[in-house]
Scaffold this motif. Structure first.
Motif, PDB file in Angstrom:
ATOM      1  N   ASP A  10      -0.180  -6.551  44.652  1.00  0.00           N
ATOM      2  CA  ASP A  10       0.816  -7.393  44.000  1.00  0.00           C
ATOM      3  C   ASP A  10       0.296  -8.064  42.726  1.00  0.00           C
ATOM      4  O   ASP A  10       0.985  -8.878  42.140  1.00  0.00           O
ATOM      5  CB  ASP A  10       1.315  -8.455  44.981  1.00  0.00           C
ATOM      6  N   LEU A  11      -0.950  -7.702  42.315  1.00  0.00           N
ATOM      7  CA  LEU A  11      -1.492  -8.366  41.122  1.00  0.00           C
ATOM      8  C   LEU A  11      -0.655  -8.049  39.883  1.00  0.00           C
ATOM      9  O   LEU A  11      -0.314  -8.939  39.100  1.00  0.00           O
ATOM     10  CB  LEU A  11      -2.939  -7.928  40.890  1.00  0.00           C
ATOM     11  N   ALA A  12      -0.317  -6.747  39.724  1.00  0.00           N
ATOM     12  CA  ALA A  12       0.474  -6.354  38.563  1.00  0.00           C
ATOM     13  C   ALA A  12       1.836  -7.040  38.595  1.00  0.00           C
ATOM     14  O   ALA A  12       2.335  -7.501  37.563  1.00  0.00           O
ATOM     15  CB  ALA A  12       0.645  -4.838  38.534  1.00  0.00           C
ATOM     16  N   ALA A  46       3.482  -9.538  35.857  1.00  0.00           N
ATOM     17  CA  ALA A  46       4.793  -9.245  35.273  1.00  0.00           C
ATOM     18  C   ALA A  46       5.739 -10.424  35.467  1.00  0.00           C
ATOM     19  O   ALA A  46       6.540 -10.754  34.586  1.00  0.00           O
ATOM     20  CB  ALA A  46       5.371  -7.991  35.913  1.00  0.00           C
ATOM     21  N   GLU A  47       5.599 -11.071  36.621  1.00  0.00           N
ATOM     22  CA  GLU A  47       6.480 -12.194  36.927  1.00  0.00           C
ATOM     23  C   GLU A  47       6.237 -13.370  35.980  1.00  0.00           C
ATOM     24  O   GLU A  47       7.162 -14.033  35.525  1.00  0.00           O
ATOM     25  CB  GLU A  47       6.213 -12.615  38.376  1.00  0.00           C
ATOM     26  N   ASN A  70       2.415  -8.166  26.017  1.00  0.00           N
ATOM     27  CA  ASN A  70       1.544  -7.139  26.573  1.00  0.00           C
ATOM     28  C   ASN A  70       0.779  -7.716  27.761  1.00  0.00           C
ATOM     29  O   ASN A  70       0.022  -8.672  27.596  1.00  0.00           O
ATOM     30  CB  ASN A  70       0.581  -6.666  25.475  1.00  0.00           C
ATOM     31  N   PRO A  71       0.980  -7.161  28.964  1.00  0.00           N
ATOM     32  CA  PRO A  71       0.343  -7.758  30.146  1.00  0.00           C
ATOM     33  C   PRO A  71      -1.176  -7.840  30.037  1.00  0.00           C
ATOM     34  O   PRO A  71      -1.779  -8.796  30.535  1.00  0.00           O
ATOM     35  CB  PRO A  71       0.776  -6.838  31.295  1.00  0.00           C
ATOM     36  N   VAL A  72      -1.807  -6.829  29.373  1.00  0.00           N
ATOM     37  CA  VAL A  72      -3.268  -6.855  29.268  1.00  0.00           C
ATOM     38  C   VAL A  72      -3.723  -8.049  28.431  1.00  0.00           C
ATOM     39  O   VAL A  72      -4.626  -8.800  28.808  1.00  0.00           O
ATOM     40  CB  VAL A  72      -3.786  -5.534  28.674  1.00  0.00           C
ATOM     41  N   ASN A 129      -4.857 -15.328  28.177  1.00  0.00           N
ATOM     42  CA  ASN A 129      -4.180 -16.506  28.706  1.00  0.00           C
ATOM     43  C   ASN A 129      -4.550 -16.755  30.164  1.00  0.00           C
ATOM     44  O   ASN A 129      -5.209 -17.754  30.473  1.00  0.00           O
ATOM     45  CB  ASN A 129      -2.666 -16.344  28.561  1.00  0.00           C
ATOM     46  N   PHE A 130      -4.197 -15.826  31.049  1.00  0.00           N
ATOM     47  CA  PHE A 130      -4.411 -16.095  32.476  1.00  0.00           C
ATOM     48  C   PHE A 130      -5.901 -16.158  32.821  1.00  0.00           C
ATOM     49  O   PHE A 130      -6.324 -16.969  33.618  1.00  0.00           O
ATOM     50  CB  PHE A 130      -3.727 -15.012  33.324  1.00  0.00           C
TER      51      PHE A 130
END
Lengths: 92, 251
Positions: B49-51, B55-56, B65-67, B73-74
């Motif tokens: 569920d990491l991806a 995305a959430e 861009n998620p990467v 940021n995260f």
């Protein structure tokens, strides 16, 4: 589908083959060139895995800059300047 | 720092390790390989569920861009440390600052003591290639917010342009000027400043306020790109200068 899995098999086999060749090459220069080729194949694998960010990084850093650094180190291996010239270089 | 840095290929003994050493090495490698394979097998699958989690929360990161969202940021603390590690590398290989280097330009045409005539075809190619590579680097940096790309990739491409330029033989870089030190540390400085300012304003280090997140990420990425490109190019130049004939350096 079959073509895709064939491509993947070729890529995976190619990477392992290149790794073995690069490690077992007799000359350092051959090793470096094979290693750069390995990096480019790894880039294609990352593309196949849909990881474009990693693919760009692998192509630019893994294959390109690491190759340049290794070649520069190889050049240093070839010349082997004497201690005196190195000290006068002021290299730190 | 590494005054006695030496690369030597020992011709006499290369490829002639003693049998004991070989057996010991083989045992060590097999043990390491087996334990690595065991570690992978026993670790089980990564949480699936990491991806989905990224995305959430993507809207909160300020980038598309998620990467980039994860890296800047995260989990930007990791990236901060990576930049710091690169700065350590730069400190280790930095040439001494010469008093005669004041007012010197970073990039200059090397017209003295040139042992070989530069290749005109290569020089003409470089005229197109180097600006194109810098442009591509800028594009990768900018597009990193929305699609694959980012600071490290952009810096590698720009450093590649510098490598090509220094291989062309006509231009040289003055690594002993103080601007190099500033450029190498700028990325970390800006990163830490942003983190510290955040800590004062929002109370959490490196958790950007949502309204300004994209601006802050672009700011950090831009200066990080400058630093990484400088450090990568410095690494190459220092390694290359070790092999150069004595007359070519520090003029």
């Amino acid at each position: 589908m079959i073509i895709e899995s064939m491509m993947d098999t070729l890529l995976a086999g190619g990477v392992i083959l290149l790794a073995c060749l690069s490690l077992s090459a007799r000359q350092v220069f051959t090793s470096i060139v094979l290693y750069v080729c390995l990096g480019l194949l790894a880039t294609l694998i990352w593309v196949r895995l849909n990881a474009w960010d990693v693919a760009i990084a692998e192509a630019a850093i893994g294959a390109g800059l690491t190759g340049a650094l290794l070649l520069a180190a190889w050049r240093q291996l070839c010349f082997e300047p004497s201690d005196q010239t190195r000290e006068s270089n002021g290299v730190s | 720092m590494f005054l006695k840095l030496e690369f030597k290929e020992n011709q006499a003994t290369s490829g002639e390790l003693s049998t004991t050493t070989r057996v010991l090495l083989a045992i060590a490698i097999v043990a390491l390989g087996t334990s690595l394979i065991y570690a992978i097998l026993s670790a089980g699958k990564a949480p699936p569920d990491l991806a989905a989690q990224v995305a959430e929360k993507l809207d909160l990161s300020g980038v598309g861009n998620p990467v980039t969202a994860v890296l800047l940021n995260f989990r930007s603390y990791d990236t901060l440390l990576e930049v710091a590690v690169l700065l350590v590398v730069a400190v280790a290989i930095m040439p001494p600052r010469l008093s005669s280097s004041a007012g010197k330009r970073f990039l200059f045409v090397n017209d003295t003591h040139n042992p070989h005539v530069p290749d005109p075809i290569l020089l003409n190619l470089l005229k197109w290639l180097v600006p194109l590579a810098i442009l591509l680097g800028g594009y990768l940096l900018w597009t990193g917010a929305y699609s694959p790309g980012g600071a490290f990739q952009a810096a590698a491409v720009i450093a590649g342009a510098g490598v090509a330029l220094s291989l062309g033989g006509r231009h040289k870089f003055a690594w002993e000027i103080s601007g190099v030190r500033l450029a190498s540390s700028l990325g970390l400085l800006v990163f830490v400043t942003v983190a510290a300012t955040n800590a004062f304003i929002t109370g959490t280090t490196l958790q950007y306020p949502i309204d300004h997140a994209s601006t802050l990420i672009l700011l950090v990425e831009t200066f990080t790109t400058v630093s990484i490109a400088t450090i990568l190019l410095l690494l190459f130049a220092q390694l290359k200068s070790l092999a150069d004939p004595p007359g070519e350096m520090h003029q």
